[in-house]
Design an enzyme around this catalytic site. Structure first.
Site, PDB file in Angstrom:
ATOM      1  N   SER A 198       0.847  -1.172   0.000  1.00 17.37           N
ATOM      2  CA  SER A 198       0.000   0.000   0.000  1.00 17.37           C
ATOM      3  C   SER A 198       0.887   1.226   0.000  1.00 17.37           C
ATOM      4  O   SER A 198       1.730   1.388   0.878  1.00 17.37           O
ATOM      5  CB  SER A 198      -0.908   0.010   1.231  1.00 17.37           C
ATOM      6  OG  SER A 198      -1.719   1.155   1.258  1.00 17.37           O
ATOM      7  N   GLY A 199       0.736   2.062  -1.008  1.00 17.19           N
ATOM      8  CA  GLY A 199       1.531   3.272  -1.098  1.00 17.19           C
ATOM      9  C   GLY A 199       0.654   4.500  -1.003  1.00 17.19           C
ATOM     10  O   GLY A 199      -0.540   4.430  -0.722  1.00 17.19           O
ATOM     11  N   GLY A 200       1.279   5.650  -1.245  1.00 22.89           N
ATOM     12  CA  GLY A 200       0.539   6.894  -1.138  1.00 22.89           C
ATOM     13  C   GLY A 200      -0.427   7.110  -2.273  1.00 22.89           C
ATOM     14  O   GLY A 200      -1.281   8.001  -2.207  1.00 22.89           O
ATOM     15  N   VAL A 253      -2.397  -2.330  -3.708  1.00 26.27           N
ATOM     16  CA  VAL A 253      -2.216  -3.510  -4.555  1.00 26.27           C
ATOM     17  C   VAL A 253      -2.752  -4.727  -3.818  1.00 26.27           C
ATOM     18  O   VAL A 253      -2.430  -4.944  -2.641  1.00 26.27           O
ATOM     19  CB  VAL A 253      -0.737  -3.716  -4.928  1.00 26.27           C
ATOM     20  CG1 VAL A 253      -0.564  -4.981  -5.770  1.00 26.27           C
ATOM     21  CG2 VAL A 253      -0.194  -2.509  -5.685  1.00 26.27           C
ATOM     22  N   LYS A 280      -4.461  -3.415  -8.831  1.00 22.73           N
ATOM     23  CA  LYS A 280      -4.163  -2.134  -8.206  1.00 22.73           C
ATOM     24  C   LYS A 280      -5.242  -1.132  -8.566  1.00 22.73           C
ATOM     25  O   LYS A 280      -5.698  -1.069  -9.707  1.00 22.73           O
ATOM     26  CB  LYS A 280      -2.797  -1.623  -8.656  1.00 22.73           C
ATOM     27  CG  LYS A 280      -2.438  -0.270  -8.044  1.00 22.73           C
ATOM     28  CD  LYS A 280      -1.025   0.129  -8.365  1.00 22.73           C
ATOM     29  CE  LYS A 280      -0.695   1.436  -7.679  1.00 22.73           C
ATOM     30  NZ  LYS A 280       0.705   1.825  -7.853  1.00 22.73           N
ATOM     31  N   ASP A 310       8.245   7.895 -10.404  1.00 28.59           N
ATOM     32  CA  ASP A 310       8.472   7.557  -9.000  1.00 28.59           C
ATOM     33  C   ASP A 310       9.346   6.314  -8.865  1.00 28.59           C
ATOM     34  O   ASP A 310       8.998   5.359  -8.163  1.00 28.59           O
ATOM     35  CB  ASP A 310       7.137   7.349  -8.278  1.00 28.59           C
ATOM     36  CG  ASP A 310       7.294   7.369  -6.752  1.00 28.59           C
ATOM     37  OD1 ASP A 310       8.261   7.987  -6.277  1.00 28.59           O
ATOM     38  OD2 ASP A 310       6.454   6.774  -6.065  1.00 28.59           O
TER      39      ASP A 310
END
Length: 600
Positions: free
Chosen positions: A19-21, A25, A40, A124
Site C-alpha cells: 500500500s503506497g501513497g 495492490v 491495483k 516515482d
C-alpha cells in the site's frame, strides 16, 4: 474491498498487499485462467488511471518491467491487472556490490527505455518500486503516478511535488514537469541507495523536508564505495537534465561498468589465491608434514582442479594462448561470410566478423583470468568444460566457457543494429569452441612474435614510482594485473579513483581520437571521456604494423584515469603518466614487416 470479493466477474481478491501513497495492490486470482495476478486501484483523492495510459503501459513489454495484463472498470472504480510477484523489493535487499548494482541498473535502464519508447514516464522510481523475482530479476513496478508524456494529467493530481523525496530530480523538487531525464535521475538515485545505503540527498529516514531542501539546493552526494561505478552514477545524477544520458545510453554505460567491475573482482581473486598459496607454503616449511597436510586440505579450487586437468586444457603460459585458434571462421559461415580479424583490442582477444565488411556482426573471443565464483544461470556441461549463459530471463547473448583450471573464455556477439541471430551465433560459437578445445586443447600461437611488440611487455611495470605518485593516494604497491599482464589497475586508498594501463590495437589514430602531443618520443592522443563517462584516456602510439589484410594497424598503450578529478586535471595527469609509460616502452625496429615505417 475485502478478501474474497470478485472484481469484474473474474478477479477474486485474496489478500491486500503493498500500500503506497497513490494506490493499493491486492493479491488476487484470475478465475478464468486460474493464475495469480496483482490488482491495483487508485486511492481516494488520486486520479484513476486512464484507459489510454493503461494501454500504453501494456505495450511496454519488457522482462524488467512488471507486465500490465488487463484494465477493468467496475462499480465506479478502475483497476489495473498486472503480473503477480512476491513482495520483495530492492529496498529489502540491503547494500549490494558494485557489480550487482551495475548489472541490475543496466537491466532497469533497459526496461525504462522501453517505457519511454511507449511514451510513458514512471515519475516515482525508488528502491521500494523495484521488485525482485526469486531468480534475481529486477522489475520496475508501481506506475502509480505515471503519466502519458502527451497529456497534462497524471495519475496523482494531489501532491505539489510528484514522487518520493530523496529520489526526485532537482527540477522536479522545484515544481517542474516530469521528463524522461527526471526518470533517469531517479534511477541513478535508486542505484545510489542500493550501493551506499542512503539517498544522494541524505539518509533514507531523514525528514522529507530536509531531503527536499537538499534536492532544490542541488546538494548531490557522490558515491564513495565504488570508484568504478562512480562515473556512471554521477552521469545519471547530473543536476542539469540536458547533460544526463538517456535511459538507453544509461543501459550501455552501466553494462560497461559491470564488465569492468567483474574484471577487477577476478584479478583481485587471483591475487588472493596467490597470497593463500604463498601462505600455505610458508606454513608447510615451518610446521612440517602435519601443517603441510592441513594446508593441502585448504588449497583453493583452482589449485585442486589444475592438478587434475589434462595438460591440453590448462592455460599455462598466457602469452602463448592464441584466442584466434579457438574457432574456425568457416564454422560460422552459415550466418554469412565469416573471417577472422586478429587485430582488434588487446592481445587476449580475437574477433570473427560475419557479413558485409561495412556492417559486420562481431563475435569477440576473449581469454579471462580464473574465477572463484560459482557459475550462475544455465550451464551446459561438456566433459571438463562448461558453457554458461546469462542468468534469469536476460536477453544478453554473451556466453562464457569455464575451463577446468577456472580460466574463462568469453564470447560476445554484437551488431550495431541488434538482430535476432545474435544469441544463436554466440551459442554456435561456444559449442564450436568447446568441441575444438576437447579435441585439440588450448591453441598456441605459432607465428613468430616481433621482439618490439607490446605483447612481450608487462603493463604493471610500465609506469614508474614517480609517475604513480602523480595520482592522489594511489596504492603503488598493489597493482591488479589482468590476463597476460596486458592490463593493470591501481586503486586510490584515499579517494574513489582508478588508474588503468591497458594495451590495444586499432586503426591509425587521428586528431579525432584526442589532442595529439609528443611524450618521450611517442605520439599521444589524449581524450576526455575516451574510456567512458568520467574518464580520460591518453593513447600512446607504440608501433605501426601491417595486418593480414595488408592494412596498417597500430599497437597502443592506453593510460586511463577514472575518478572525481575535474576533467582538465584528469587529462593532465593521464598525459603526464603516459609520458612515463612511453619512456619504458621497448625500442621499435627501423622497419616493420611489410615495409611499414616505425611510429611517428
Amino acid at each position: 474491498m475485502y478478501a474474497g470479493q470478485l472484481i469484474a466477474g473474474r478477479y477474486r481478491l485474496v489478500a491486500e498487499g503493498r500500500s503506497g501513497g497513490h494506490g493499493v495492490v491486492w493479491h488476487a486470482t484470475d478465475e478464468v485462467l486460474d493464475c495469480a495476478v496483482a490488482l491495483k486501484h487508485a486511492r481516494a483523492g488520486s486520479a484513476p488511471i486512464s484507459e489510454r495510459e493503461a494501454r500504453k503501459l501494456a505495450k511496454a513489454r519488457h522482462p524488467n518491467v512488471v507486465q500490465v495484463l488487463d484494465f477493468v472498470r467496475t462499480d465506479g472504480q478502475t483497476w489495473l491487472v498486472m503480473e503477480y510477484l512476491p513482495e520483495r523489493t530492492l529496498a529489502d535487499a540491503g547494500r549490494l556490490s558494485e557489480e550487482q548494482v551495475a548489472r541490475l541498473g543496466a537491466a532497469l535502464a533497459d526496461g525504462l527505455a522501453a517505457v519511454h519508447d511507449a511514451d510513458i514516464l514512471h515519475c516515482d522510481i525508488t528502491p521500494a518500486n523495484v521488485l525482485l523475482t526469486k531468480a534475481g530479476t529486477a522489475k520496475l513496478s508501481d506506475f502509480g503516478i505515471a503519466r502519458d508524456v502527451h497529456l497534462d494529467a497524471t495519475l496523482d493530481s494531489g501532491p505539489l511535488v510528484q514522487g518520493t523525496p530523496g529520489y526526485l530530480a532537482p527540477e522536479i523538487a522545484e515544481g517542474g514537469a516530469p521528463t524522461p531525464e527526471s526518470d533517469v535521475f531517479a534511477l541513478g538515485a535508486t542505484l545510489f541507495a542500493a550501493l551506499e545505503g542512503s539517498t544522494p540527498f541524505g539518509p533514507r529516514d531523514e525528514n522529507p523536508l530536509v531531503l527536499l531542501r537538499n534536492t532544490t539546493a542541488k546538494n548531490i552526494a557522490a558515491p564513495h564505495r565504488s570508484p568504478i561505478l562512480r562515473p556512471a552514477l554521477s552521469a545519471l545524477l547530473r543536476a542539469d537534465p540536458a547533460r544526463r544520458p538517456t535511459a538507453a545510453q544509461a543501459r550501455t554505460l552501466l553494462r560497461d561498468t559491470a564488465d569492468r567491475a567483474q574484471e577487477i573482482s577476478r584479478t583481485l581473486e587471483r591475487r588472493t589465491q596467490r597470497y593463500r598459496i604463498a601462505r600455505r607454503t610458508a606454513l608447510a616449511v615451518l610446521g612440517g608434514a602435519v601443517v603441510a597436510m592441513l594446508a593441502a586440505a585448504d588449497r583453493p579450487t583452482t589449485a585442486q582442479t589444475a592438478a587434475a586437468v589434462a595438460p591440453g586444457l590448462r592455460i599455462g603460459d598466457t602469452h602463448t594462448a592464441d584466442p584466434c585458434g579457438l574457432e574456425d571462421a568457416a564454422n560460422l559461415s552459415r550466418f554469412g561470410s565469416a573471417r577472422i580479424d586478429p587485430d582488434q583490442g588487446n592481445f587476449d582477444r580475437c574477433d570473427i566478423m560475419i557479413g558485409p565488411e561495412d556492417d559486420p556482426t562481431d563475435v569477440k573471443l576473449v581469454f579471462g583470468d580464473p574465477t572463484a565464483d560459482d557459475p550462475t544461470g544455465p550451464i551446459e556441461r561438456h566433459g571438463e568444460l562448461r558453457i554458461m549463459g546469462p542468468p534469469g530471463n536476460s536477453d544478453d547473448c554473451d556466453r562464457t566457457i569455464l575451463l577446468p583450471d577456472r580460466y574463462q573464455i568469453s564470447i560476445d556477439t554484437v551488431h550495431t543494429g541488434g538482430g535476432a541471430q545474435l544469441c544463436e551465433i554466440s551459442q554456435a560459437a561456444a559449442t564450436d569452441v568447446v568441441n575444438r578445445l576437447s579435441h585439440s586443447g588450448i591453441p598456441r600461437r605459432k607465428a613468430p612474435i616481433a621482439e618490439d611488440s607490446l605483447i612481450n611487455q608487462d603493463t604493471c611495470g610500465l609506469p614508474d614510482a614517480e609517475a604513480l605518485a602523480r595520482f592522489p593516494g594511489i596504492d603503488a604497491n598493489r597493482p591488479i594485473p589482468g590476463f597476460g599482464n596486458w592490463q593493470c589497475r591501481w586503486l586510490s586508498t584515499t579517494g574513489s579513483g582508478t588508474l588503468l594501463v591497458i594495451f590495444d590495437r586499432n586503426t591509425p589514430l587521428t586528431a579525432a581520437d584526442g589532442t595529439p602531443t609528443r611524450e618521450s618520443g611517442h605520439t599521444v592522443y589524449t581524450e576526455s571521456d575516451g574510456f567512458g563517462a568520467g574518464t580520460c584516456a591518453a593513447k600512446i602510439v607504440h608501433r605501426d604494423y601491417t595486418t593480414q589484410f595488408s592494412t596498417t594497424a597500430e599497437e597502443l598503450a592506453l593510460v586511463v584515469i577514472l575518478g572525481p578529478l575535474p576533467p582538465d586535471l584528469r587529462c593532465r595527469k593521464a598525459t603526464e603518466i603516459a609520458g612515463s609509460v612511453a619512456q619504458h616502452l621497448p625500442a621499435v625496429s627501423g622497419t616493420e614487416a611489410g615495409g611499414v615505417p616505425p611510429p611517428r
